[in-house]
Design a protein around this motif. Structure first.
Motif, PDB file in Angstrom:
ATOM      1  N   UNK A 155      -4.617  -6.575 -11.639  1.00  0.00           N
ATOM      2  CA  UNK A 155      -4.812  -6.862 -10.412  1.00  0.00           C
ATOM      3  C   UNK A 155      -4.189  -5.478  -8.683  1.00  0.00           C
ATOM      4  N   UNK A 156      -2.721  -4.886 -10.472  1.00  0.00           N
ATOM      5  CA  UNK A 156      -1.513  -5.069  -9.579  1.00  0.00           C
ATOM      6  C   UNK A 156      -2.236  -3.192  -9.058  1.00  0.00           C
ATOM      7  N   UNK A 211      -0.630 -10.399  -6.507  1.00  0.00           N
ATOM      8  CA  UNK A 211      -0.314  -9.005  -7.168  1.00  0.00           C
ATOM      9  C   UNK A 211      -1.452  -8.175  -6.477  1.00  0.00           C
ATOM     10  N   UNK A 212      -2.517  -7.733  -6.100  1.00  0.00           N
ATOM     11  CA  UNK A 212      -3.171  -6.549  -5.086  1.00  0.00           C
ATOM     12  C   UNK A 212      -2.551  -6.073  -4.477  1.00  0.00           C
ATOM     13  N   UNK A 213      -1.992  -7.014  -3.320  1.00  0.00           N
ATOM     14  CA  UNK A 213      -0.905  -6.483  -1.860  1.00  0.00           C
ATOM     15  C   UNK A 213      -0.076  -6.079  -2.957  1.00  0.00           C
ATOM     16  N   UNK A 214       1.159  -6.253  -3.310  1.00  0.00           N
ATOM     17  CA  UNK A 214       1.980  -5.610  -3.634  1.00  0.00           C
ATOM     18  C   UNK A 214       1.388  -4.170  -4.596  1.00  0.00           C
ATOM     19  N   UNK A 247      10.792  -4.682  -7.338  1.00  0.00           N
ATOM     20  CA  UNK A 247      10.567  -4.316  -5.771  1.00  0.00           C
ATOM     21  C   UNK A 247       9.099  -4.997  -5.093  1.00  0.00           C
ATOM     22  N   UNK A 248       8.846  -4.933  -6.445  1.00  0.00           N
ATOM     23  CA  UNK A 248       7.609  -6.306  -6.402  1.00  0.00           C
ATOM     24  C   UNK A 248       6.853  -7.289  -6.459  1.00  0.00           C
ATOM     25  N   UNK A 249       7.603  -7.731  -8.237  1.00  0.00           N
ATOM     26  CA  UNK A 249       7.249  -9.191  -8.245  1.00  0.00           C
ATOM     27  C   UNK A 249       7.475 -10.605  -7.552  1.00  0.00           C
TER      28      UNK A 249
END
Length: 635
Positions: A155-156, A211-214, A247-249
């Motif tokens: 998804x990421x 997860x998509x947005x990050x 930075x994303x999780x």
């Protein structure tokens, strides 16, 4: 001590390949169960996944810089190359790698996964076949203290790229930035309500939306106007700062906190499993500490997705998330996260609360993967031997095969699980019989196949010998000349095709191996000239299916024995003026070949082959045996 890498899940691969072939270019819906990992958290894989992602980014940049035209690439062109390092031909390479790498600690382990799916997963049920979970329930691993499944990686990197592309199009159309962000999140909601969620698995995942947005934020960071990650310099493109999952999780990736919603039948099953397995444990210190640590986890600098999804919840445009939580299943009120965050933890074990969310040391320097020396690598085989078919004498045989492939991904030996791939795979192979028949015809038999372009993906486990190869072929062509079958010339041209190969070597030194291969060519053009009546069949080549399997035994440094069995079936639809008009001819073939390699450059072979043509319009079945034998030389 090094652990033996887990076996690659053959059933998952076969199921994935079947659906991949049926729906090329689309993403696949999979689910995970993080509840199972609460009291058995996996070892944190932050450093391993950081290194993996940075090596793939650097590999993509290096491949661009190796081209003479690198300075003509835009930043978005390079970003697309980065995206291709994580997904190609409909397969999520990063997800496959994470599921099989021995450096990723997963719960459950590969050994225990079948028992987990049948006895412990919140998705277990009594259905004869749960088609929505054809890919199974994925294992959980830990990144920066957050439990997540391998599906979050796809998804990421995949849906995040789609967000990025849609966002850029909206901005080009003059849509305000805030509205563009809302619209890409709404697109994600549509995918979760459709083929990536409710329609297929019966699950609407709020964790997938995060997860998509990050992933979108990552792709946006590559080329944004201020401080881009990718920078063009006089020496080539370079990565200005490394990727870091921290930075994303966030805990929004964990579906025990950011729980999913379900269609009624799925929720009935999940709720029963939650009540049975976890309701009695909600007041345990393990569960309290799990939620307490997440309550103290710092929020992301950009939490737009979380805030906007809450707006959609308030407006009733997404399922009521709170109705599907573990607290709703157990008839309990959810805990006050602010109060939990203020509590003092009594736990000193390794868990999410011990994750470092901000780098405490300078970012490590990552090295690009190792590349083959040459981008273009040719292979040429040439051989000769005997040939015989009905109505012909022995003839000299010319057997040729020529391959030319261009590397776009490195032969990465950083881990036991490798993911090389090729953009170009051009080949010409087949047989020509030279000589004459009793009737004096100089070319009694010919069979040539030309595969101009193949886009291939491979996954190899060098420790266990297991491999997967997938390719998409564009415009494959076959030329045939069968005098014994009353066809002076035949032509088949397909629009596209799919090639899949699965293999495994056995034994401690991997001296023995087996493989299976399947090829499917889609519709195209078909023609055949009949010299007996001067008429030619013309029509549509509907499909060709080819299957092959084989085994080999390595007896020494050079000595190798091999056996290959296979066959193919092709059907066409069209008009036969010499027959009864409309016809659906079929071409059938079966072969068996024994091989012996005595040096690196030579191979002895004996091949028996049966060709057959079924022509309903003419009410006849034509067949001829072929015997090939000789030696090929490889360069």
């Amino acid at each position: 001590m090094l652990r033996r890498p887990p076996l690659i899940p053959w059933r998952s691969w076969l199921g994935a390949l079947g659906l991949w072939a049926a729906f090329p270019g689309s993403a696949r819906a999979t689910e995970t169960d993080q509840y199972f990992a609460i009291d058995k958290p996996p070892r944190d894989s932050l450093e391993v996944l950081n290194e993996k992602v940075n090596r793939d980014i650097l590999g993509a940049v290096a491949l661009v810089n190796r081209r003479a035209s690198w300075d003509q690439y835009s930043c978005q062109d390079v970003a697309h190359r980065v995206y291709q390092r994580f997904r190609i031909s409909g397969l999520h390479k990063i997800e496959l790698w994470a599921e099989n790498s021995p450096r990723i600690d997963r719960v459950p382990t590969q050994k225990d996964h079948r028992r987990f799916a049948a006895q412990s997963s919140i998705y277990r049920n009594s259905r004869l076949w749960d088609w929505g979970l054809s890919f199974g329930v994925k294992a959980t691993f830990t990144v920066a203290g957050v439990h997540m499944g391998a599906d979050k990686l796809s998804h990421f990197f995949q849906t995040g790229w789609k967000y990025h592309q849609r966002f850029r199009e909206l901005m080009k159309q003059g849509v305000p930035e805030h509205e563009a962000l809302e619209r890409i999140v709404r697109y994600g909601v549509e995918t979760e309500s459709g083929t990536l969620g409710s329609v297929t698995t019966g699950v609407f995942s709020f964790g997938d939306l995060e997860a998509n947005y990050q992933g979108f934020l990552f792709y946006r960071s590559l080329c944004r106007d201020e401080d881009p990650r990718l920078l063009k310099t006089p020496q080539g493109w370079r990565l200005t700062r490394p990727f870091d999952w921290r930075d994303y999780v966030s805990p929004q990736f964990d579906e025990t906190l950011n729980n999913s919603a379900f269609v009624p039948l799925r929720w009935e099953e999940v709720r029963a499993n939650l009540r049975r397995d976890y309701c009695p444990r909600l007041d345990s210190e393990t569960f309290l500490e799990h939620y307490r640590s997440y309550a103290r986890y710092p929020r992301k600098p950009d939490d737009f997705n979380t805030r906007y999804v809450q707006e959609l919840l308030a407006r009733g445009e997404v399922p009521r998330q709170q109705d599907f939580s573990i607290w709703a299943a157990c008839g309990r009120s959810p805990p006050d996260l602010a109060q939990l965050a203020a509590e003092t933890s009594g736990s000193s074990g390794a868990g999410p609360e011990n994750a470092t969310t901000e780098p405490s040391t300078p970012a490590p320097r990552y090295e690009a993967p190792r590349f083959d020396e040459a981008i273009l690598r040719p292979l040429f085989e040439l051989g000769g031997g005997g040939f015989r078919n009905d109505g012909s004498a022995w003839n000299a045989l010319l057997r040729t095969r020529f391959l030319l492939r261009e590397t776009v991904g490195p032969e990465d030996t950083w881990d036991a699980v490798r993911t090389p791939e090729y953009l170009l795979w051009a080949s010409l192979d087949g047989h020509l019989a030279l000589g004459s028949t009793p009737a004096g015809v100089t070319v009694p038999y010919a069979d040539l196949r030309f595969t101009p372009v193949e886009r291939r993906f491979e996954l190899n486990n060098v420790a266990t010998g297991e491999e997967l190869a997938v390719g998409v072929v564009l415009l494959p062509l076959r030329l045939t000349r069968f005098l014994a079958l009353d066809r002076s010339l035949g032509v088949d041209t397909s629009v596209a095709g799919v090639r899949v190969r699965l293999g495994k070597r056995f034994g401690e030194r991997q001296r023995a191996g087996v493989f299976g291969a399947v090829a499917l060519d889609s519709p195209g053009y078909k023609a055949a000239l009949h010299p007996s009546d001067g008429y030619a069949f013309q029509g549509v080549h509907a499909a060709t299916l080819a299957l092959e399997t084989g085994a080999e035994l390595q007896l020494g440094t050079q000595l190798r024995l091999g056996l290959v069995l296979g066959g193919s079936a092709s059907i066409g639809l069209g008009w036969d003026p010499g027959g009864s008009g409309f016809s659906a001819p079929a071409d059938l073939e079966a072969h068996a070949e024994a091989q012996v390699d005595v040096t690196r450059f030579s191979r002895l072979f004996v091949r028996g082959q049966l060709e057959a043509v079924l022509e309903p319009g003419r009410s006849r079945l034509l067949s001829t045996p072929v015997l090939l034998g000789g030696v090929t030389f490889r360069y």
